[in-house]
Design a protein around this motif. Structure first.
Motif, short mmCIF file in Angstrom:
data_model
loop_
_atom_site.label_atom_id
_atom_site.label_comp_id
_atom_site.label_asym_id
_atom_site.label_seq_id
_atom_site.Cartn_x
_atom_site.Cartn_y
_atom_site.Cartn_z
N GLY A 201 0.28 -9.46 -2.94
CA GLY A 201 0.58 -9.57 -1.51
C GLY A 201 0.04 -8.39 -0.73
O GLY A 201 -0.74 -7.59 -1.24
N PRO A 202 0.44 -8.27 0.53
CA PRO A 202 -0.04 -7.17 1.38
C PRO A 202 0.23 -5.81 0.74
O PRO A 202 1.26 -5.59 0.11
CB PRO A 202 0.77 -7.33 2.67
CG PRO A 202 1.16 -8.79 2.68
CD PRO A 202 1.37 -9.16 1.25
N CYS A 203 -0.72 -4.90 0.93
CA CYS A 203 -0.64 -3.61 0.25
C CYS A 203 -1.36 -2.54 1.07
O CYS A 203 -2.42 -2.81 1.65
CB CYS A 203 -1.28 -3.74 -1.14
SG CYS A 203 -1.35 -2.23 -2.10
N THR A 213 -6.14 -0.53 3.30
CA THR A 213 -5.26 -1.66 3.58
C THR A 213 -5.90 -2.94 3.06
O THR A 213 -7.11 -3.14 3.19
CB THR A 213 -5.01 -1.80 5.09
OG1 THR A 213 -4.44 -0.59 5.58
CG2 THR A 213 -4.06 -2.95 5.39
N ILE A 215 -5.03 -6.67 0.34
CA ILE A 215 -4.16 -7.54 -0.46
C ILE A 215 -4.24 -7.11 -1.92
O ILE A 215 -5.33 -6.99 -2.48
CB ILE A 215 -4.56 -9.02 -0.33
CG1 ILE A 215 -4.49 -9.47 1.12
CG2 ILE A 215 -3.66 -9.90 -1.20
CD1 ILE A 215 -3.08 -9.47 1.71
N GLY A 245 4.22 -5.36 0.46
CA GLY A 245 5.03 -6.24 1.29
C GLY A 245 4.53 -6.35 2.71
O GLY A 245 3.62 -5.63 3.14
N PRO A 246 5.10 -7.29 3.48
CA PRO A 246 4.63 -7.55 4.85
C PRO A 246 4.78 -6.36 5.79
O PRO A 246 4.06 -6.29 6.79
CB PRO A 246 5.50 -8.73 5.30
CG PRO A 246 6.68 -8.73 4.38
CD PRO A 246 6.18 -8.20 3.07
N ASP A 247 5.68 -5.43 5.48
CA ASP A 247 5.86 -4.26 6.33
C ASP A 247 5.21 -3.01 5.73
O ASP A 247 5.54 -1.87 6.10
CB ASP A 247 7.34 -4.00 6.59
CG ASP A 247 8.11 -3.72 5.31
OD1 ASP A 247 7.59 -4.03 4.21
OD2 ASP A 247 9.24 -3.20 5.40
N HIS A 249 2.32 -1.63 6.07
CA HIS A 249 1.58 -0.76 6.97
C HIS A 249 2.52 0.14 7.74
O HIS A 249 2.26 1.34 7.93
CB HIS A 249 0.73 -1.60 7.94
CG HIS A 249 -0.32 -0.81 8.65
ND1 HIS A 249 -0.08 -0.10 9.79
CD2 HIS A 249 -1.62 -0.58 8.33
CE1 HIS A 249 -1.19 0.52 10.19
NE2 HIS A 249 -2.15 0.24 9.32
N GLU A 250 3.65 -0.42 8.21
CA GLU A 250 4.62 0.39 8.96
C GLU A 250 5.24 1.47 8.07
O GLU A 250 5.41 2.61 8.50
CB GLU A 250 5.74 -0.51 9.51
CG GLU A 250 5.31 -1.43 10.66
CD GLU A 250 4.52 -2.64 10.20
OE1 GLU A 250 4.45 -2.87 8.96
OE2 GLU A 250 3.96 -3.35 11.06
#
Length: 253
Positions: A201-203, A213, A215, A245-247, A249-250
């Motif tokens: 998933g997002p990474c 940044t 996947i 996870g989806p967050d 980047h934050e």
């Protein structure tokens, strides 16, 4: 055979003590365990909170493996810590975050620091430092932290003592190390992968000189994280601060 275990009331750092013993020429495989550390360290020189009641342990061992292969011991250590937590925690809450953070219900419960050097025998000495939050979790950490005490099975009233936890850890480590030594890295990586979340998933990987940044696309045969960027480039990440996870980047900002 499980190595000898030295239990100390207090020391500056179990990894520092392992280094001193290695540089003094000691050859015995041994665990150095402390009830308290006055100068505990994490990765990149970060301070490691050392509250009494938590586990601070370092395995000192020698190997003839080349350094790149010897570094696979971090996966062995993560599996051993996961087995330790599984012995006392609510079923299903233990997982691993690449490469060696062991989590309880998504929050960090342990840290692993591997250090090495050339021994007088020309072998490579390894100091496998492991800290586990048994009774307490530190405050004001970069990422949410927790302790085993907050995730115990209903039939267990208190987390294990330092001595009991060290014994379970040493026995689990010996099992995984034997598999690594006799069967190679593949079965270690397979067992590690089944416990690890976020590999598809997002990474975001914060590498110090750059932030990448993309996947997550599983791991390479040597355990490096495969990260595919938006332009389709495949990056292999061997070390760094990684967020999934989806967050992601934050949290990496």
């Amino acid at each position: 055979m499980t190595p000898v275990l030295h239990l100390l009331d207090e020391i500056d750092s179990t990894n520092a003590e392992a280094r001193r013993r290695a540089e003094a020429g000691e050859t015995a495989v041994q665990w150095i365990v402390a009830r308290r550390q006055a100068a505990g360290r994490g990765r990149r020189g970060r301070e490691w909170n050392s509250e009494t009641g938590n586990l601070f342990a370092t395995l000192l061992t020698l190997t003839r493996k080349p350094p790149a292969e010897a570094a696979q011991v971090t996966f062995v250590a993560a599996l051993a810590v996961a087995d330790l937590l599984d012995a006392f925690a609510v079923p299903g809450v233990v997982s691993i975050k690449w490469p060696n953070d062991v989590m309880l219900d998504g929050d960090k419960a342990s840290g692993i620091l591997i250090e090495s050097g050339t021994h007088a025998s020309a072998a490579l000495w390894l100091a496998v430092g492991i800290g586990v939050n048994l009774a307490h979790a530190p405050d004001a950490t970069e990422r949410p932290a927790t302790s085993l005490a907050s995730h115990l099975r209903s039939d267990i009233a208190y987390p294990p003592s330092v001595e009991a936890a060290a014994t379970v850890l040493a026995e689990a480590f010996a099992i995984w190390q034997t598999r690594w030594e006799t069967l190679g890295f593949a079965p270690i990586l397979d067992a590690w992968t089944t416990r690890t979340q976020g590999l598809d998933g997002p990474c975001v990987a914060r590498l110090g000189h750059e932030t990448v940044t993309g996947i997550a696309d599983g791991v390479a045969p040597d355990g490096a994280l495969r990260l595919r960027t938006a332009d389709g480039q495949l990056r292999l990440i061997s070390a760094g601060d990684v967020f999934f996870g989806p967050d992601a980047h934050e949290r990496a900002a």
